[in-house]
Scaffold this motif. Sequence first.
Motif, PDB file in Angstrom:
ATOM      1  N   ARG A   1       0.819  -1.222   0.000  1.00 44.74           N
ATOM      2  CA  ARG A   1       0.000   0.000   0.000  1.00 44.74           C
ATOM      3  C   ARG A   1       0.847   1.263   0.000  1.00 44.74           C
ATOM      4  O   ARG A   1       0.450   2.280  -0.535  1.00 44.74           O
ATOM      5  N   SER A   2       2.019   1.223   0.610  1.00 53.48           N
ATOM      6  CA  SER A   2       2.873   2.413   0.531  1.00 53.48           C
ATOM      7  C   SER A   2       3.945   2.168  -0.536  1.00 53.48           C
ATOM      8  O   SER A   2       4.126   1.039  -0.998  1.00 53.48           O
ATOM      9  N   THR A   3       4.605   3.247  -0.937  1.00 53.39           N
ATOM     10  CA  THR A   3       5.693   3.118  -1.912  1.00 53.39           C
ATOM     11  C   THR A   3       6.984   3.594  -1.257  1.00 53.39           C
ATOM     12  O   THR A   3       7.010   4.681  -0.656  1.00 53.39           O
ATOM     13  N   ARG A   4       8.010   2.785  -1.363  1.00 58.28           N
ATOM     14  CA  ARG A   4       9.324   3.156  -0.826  1.00 58.28           C
ATOM     15  C   ARG A   4      10.314   3.355  -1.956  1.00 58.28           C
ATOM     16  O   ARG A   4      10.191   2.744  -3.009  1.00 58.28           O
ATOM     17  N   VAL A   5      11.321   4.191  -1.705  1.00 61.58           N
ATOM     18  CA  VAL A   5      12.403   4.347  -2.668  1.00 61.58           C
ATOM     19  C   VAL A   5      13.549   3.449  -2.214  1.00 61.58           C
ATOM     20  O   VAL A   5      13.814   3.336  -1.015  1.00 61.58           O
ATOM     21  N   LYS A   6      14.185   2.788  -3.184  1.00 57.54           N
ATOM     22  CA  LYS A   6      15.313   1.911  -2.860  1.00 57.54           C
ATOM     23  C   LYS A   6      16.559   2.753  -2.658  1.00 57.54           C
ATOM     24  O   LYS A   6      16.923   3.534  -3.543  1.00 57.54           O
ATOM     25  N   VAL A   7      17.217   2.578  -1.531  1.00 56.29           N
ATOM     26  CA  VAL A   7      18.455   3.339  -1.319  1.00 56.29           C
ATOM     27  C   VAL A   7      19.657   2.448  -1.659  1.00 56.29           C
ATOM     28  O   VAL A   7      19.505   1.241  -1.833  1.00 56.29           O
ATOM     29  N   ASP A   8      20.813   3.076  -1.744  1.00 56.87           N
ATOM     30  CA  ASP A   8      22.005   2.264  -2.003  1.00 56.87           C
ATOM     31  C   ASP A   8      23.062   2.560  -0.938  1.00 56.87           C
ATOM     32  O   ASP A   8      22.811   3.301   0.013  1.00 56.87           O
ATOM     33  N   SER A   9      24.236   1.985  -1.121  1.00 57.74           N
ATOM     34  CA  SER A   9      25.219   2.083  -0.045  1.00 57.74           C
ATOM     35  C   SER A   9      26.148   3.292  -0.185  1.00 57.74           C
ATOM     36  O   SER A   9      27.092   3.449   0.595  1.00 57.74           O
ATOM     37  N   ALA A  10      25.853   4.169  -1.161  1.00 58.00           N
ATOM     38  CA  ALA A  10      26.704   5.354  -1.321  1.00 58.00           C
ATOM     39  C   ALA A  10      26.574   6.244  -0.077  1.00 58.00           C
ATOM     40  O   ALA A  10      25.520   6.310   0.538  1.00 58.00           O
ATOM     41  N   GLU A  11      27.652   6.889   0.259  1.00 57.09           N
ATOM     42  CA  GLU A  11      27.642   7.838   1.368  1.00 57.09           C
ATOM     43  C   GLU A  11      27.108   9.155   0.819  1.00 57.09           C
ATOM     44  O   GLU A  11      27.582   9.625  -0.206  1.00 57.09           O
ATOM     45  N   ILE A  12      26.083   9.728   1.456  1.00 61.62           N
ATOM     46  CA  ILE A  12      25.564  11.018   0.981  1.00 61.62           C
ATOM     47  C   ILE A  12      25.995  12.089   1.970  1.00 61.62           C
ATOM     48  O   ILE A  12      25.597  12.067   3.143  1.00 61.62           O
ATOM     49  N   GLY A  13      26.806  13.005   1.508  1.00 58.91           N
ATOM     50  CA  GLY A  13      27.306  14.035   2.410  1.00 58.91           C
ATOM     51  C   GLY A  13      27.057  15.422   1.854  1.00 58.91           C
ATOM     52  O   GLY A  13      26.860  15.591   0.649  1.00 58.91           O
ATOM     53  N   PHE A  14      27.045  16.393   2.733  1.00 59.51           N
ATOM     54  CA  PHE A  14      26.924  17.787   2.290  1.00 59.51           C
ATOM     55  C   PHE A  14      27.579  18.671   3.343  1.00 59.51           C
ATOM     56  O   PHE A  14      27.758  18.256   4.495  1.00 59.51           O
ATOM     57  N   ASP A  15      27.928  19.888   2.926  1.00 57.08           N
ATOM     58  CA  ASP A  15      28.558  20.829   3.849  1.00 57.08           C
ATOM     59  C   ASP A  15      27.535  21.853   4.272  1.00 57.08           C
ATOM     60  O   ASP A  15      27.139  22.701   3.478  1.00 57.08           O
ATOM     61  N   ASP A  16      27.104  21.753   5.494  1.00 57.21           N
ATOM     62  CA  ASP A  16      26.135  22.708   6.017  1.00 57.21           C
ATOM     63  C   ASP A  16      26.888  23.942   6.507  1.00 57.21           C
ATOM     64  O   ASP A  16      27.914  23.818   7.174  1.00 57.21           O
TER      65      ASP A  16
ATOM     66  N   ARG B   1      22.501   1.954   5.727  1.00 57.54           N
ATOM     67  CA  ARG B   1      22.825   1.650   7.126  1.00 57.54           C
ATOM     68  C   ARG B   1      21.966   2.463   8.095  1.00 57.54           C
ATOM     69  O   ARG B   1      21.485   1.962   9.104  1.00 57.54           O
ATOM     70  N   ASP B   2      21.745   3.742   7.776  1.00 58.87           N
ATOM     71  CA  ASP B   2      21.141   4.644   8.760  1.00 58.87           C
ATOM     72  C   ASP B   2      19.628   4.787   8.633  1.00 58.87           C
ATOM     73  O   ASP B   2      18.969   5.173   9.597  1.00 58.87           O
ATOM     74  N   VAL B   3      19.087   4.544   7.458  1.00 61.26           N
ATOM     75  CA  VAL B   3      17.663   4.822   7.229  1.00 61.26           C
ATOM     76  C   VAL B   3      16.948   3.623   6.601  1.00 61.26           C
ATOM     77  O   VAL B   3      15.869   3.230   7.032  1.00 61.26           O
ATOM     78  N   GLY B   4      17.561   3.050   5.592  1.00 61.28           N
ATOM     79  CA  GLY B   4      16.890   2.003   4.809  1.00 61.28           C
ATOM     80  C   GLY B   4      15.988   2.631   3.759  1.00 61.28           C
ATOM     81  O   GLY B   4      15.869   3.859   3.663  1.00 61.28           O
ATOM     82  N   ASP B   5      15.364   1.775   2.956  1.00 60.54           N
ATOM     83  CA  ASP B   5      14.439   2.272   1.925  1.00 60.54           C
ATOM     84  C   ASP B   5      13.328   3.044   2.629  1.00 60.54           C
ATOM     85  O   ASP B   5      12.771   2.560   3.616  1.00 60.54           O
ATOM     86  N   TYR B   6      13.014   4.236   2.175  1.00 62.27           N
ATOM     87  CA  TYR B   6      12.049   5.059   2.922  1.00 62.27           C
ATOM     88  C   TYR B   6      10.814   5.374   2.089  1.00 62.27           C
ATOM     89  O   TYR B   6      10.836   5.309   0.850  1.00 62.27           O
ATOM     90  N   ILE B   7       9.772   5.729   2.804  1.00 59.24           N
ATOM     91  CA  ILE B   7       8.467   5.928   2.168  1.00 59.24           C
ATOM     92  C   ILE B   7       8.424   7.251   1.400  1.00 59.24           C
ATOM     93  O   ILE B   7       8.813   8.299   1.924  1.00 59.24           O
ATOM     94  N   ILE B   8       7.949   7.187   0.162  1.00 59.81           N
ATOM     95  CA  ILE B   8       7.731   8.427  -0.583  1.00 59.81           C
ATOM     96  C   ILE B   8       6.244   8.639  -0.865  1.00 59.81           C
ATOM     97  O   ILE B   8       5.811   9.738  -1.169  1.00 59.81           O
ATOM     98  N   LYS B   9       5.466   7.548  -0.788  1.00 60.18           N
ATOM     99  CA  LYS B   9       4.002   7.701  -0.861  1.00 60.18           C
ATOM    100  C   LYS B   9       3.408   6.786   0.201  1.00 60.18           C
ATOM    101  O   LYS B   9       3.732   5.594   0.251  1.00 60.18           O
ATOM    102  N   ARG B  10       2.585   7.375   1.040  1.00 60.24           N
ATOM    103  CA  ARG B  10       2.111   6.650   2.216  1.00 60.24           C
ATOM    104  C   ARG B  10       0.965   5.703   1.887  1.00 60.24           C
ATOM    105  O   ARG B  10       0.322   5.815   0.838  1.00 60.24           O
TER     106      ARG B  10
END
Length: 295
Positions: free
Chosen positions: A132-147, A159-168
């Motif tokens: 019933r919900s839709t998740r996006v598949k994540v991969d093992s790339a490190e996603i970083g940014f400079d705040d 590792r930190d989140v897993g595939d997450y919901i984009i439509k509930r």
Amino acid sequence: MSKVQASSDYIGRFAPSPTGPLHFGSAVAALASFLQARSCGGKWFVRIEDIDPPRERVGASAAILDALLELGLKWDGEVRYQRYRSSAYDHALKQLESAGKTFACACTRRQLGDGPYPGTCRNGVATGLVGRSTRVKVDSAEIGFDDLLQGRHHQQLVRDVGDYIIKRADGLYAYHLAVVVDDAADGITEIVRGVDLLDSTPRQIYLQRLLGLDTPKYVHIPVVLNQSGVKLSKQTEATPIDPTSSRRVLIEALKFLQQAPPPKLNDQTRDEILEWAVANWDISSVGKVSRVYAA
Ligand code: GLU
């Protein structure tokens, strides 16, 4: 580093969810994003993030907009509303689906508990269950940014989140998808928002990459905590700001943002206070740590 981007190409935004009236914490976030935009001659948009009707409070959108105007925080153009944007979100979802980056999920929140999504439905829902919900598949790339304030921040989504919901499961689009689509559509160049959203940013950058969208700059500012050390929020029934004392609210918000407003501002008009704040805005003084503040 007071003038972060000395260019009128700058586009910033304030994106409140209409779950309650503006309280001191959201006034601080609104003011910081406004000053960051205005101090470099940029644009500042307001987007009402009303994609979650069950959490919405009747009259909250109007109350928030009225409060912003009382504070003298006048936005550019029309107010944006997410409730009118479902076709843009449909389009983004289709794009992710055609790229093979999504899957239907039958898990309930209760089944999953906290922690990263374990991948239960990634290769198809179990027989007899309906996704019933839709998740996006994540991969093992490190996603970083400079705040700009918080420094380097990164996550490995697997590792930190897993595939997450984009439509509930209730058919509503998730915040991460909607915010990414709207920030891109509005051409937002820098996002100034509360540090409570710092951990959401890698999920948003991941979607930007999958959708071929630019990643804006990010500035996560400290949030205002109540006496128990909890973020002031509409959910915890933080007191709404008093729109009749906009001058006091602005000065207190400037103090929280460590802009050292001089005592003479106490006798000045709201617009003079804002004029001083724009001319003297220094984002680097804001610091990075959330703190208690009794306005
Ligand atoms: N709508 C979110 C909130 O009110 C803010 C989203 C954002 O700034 O990205 O907490």
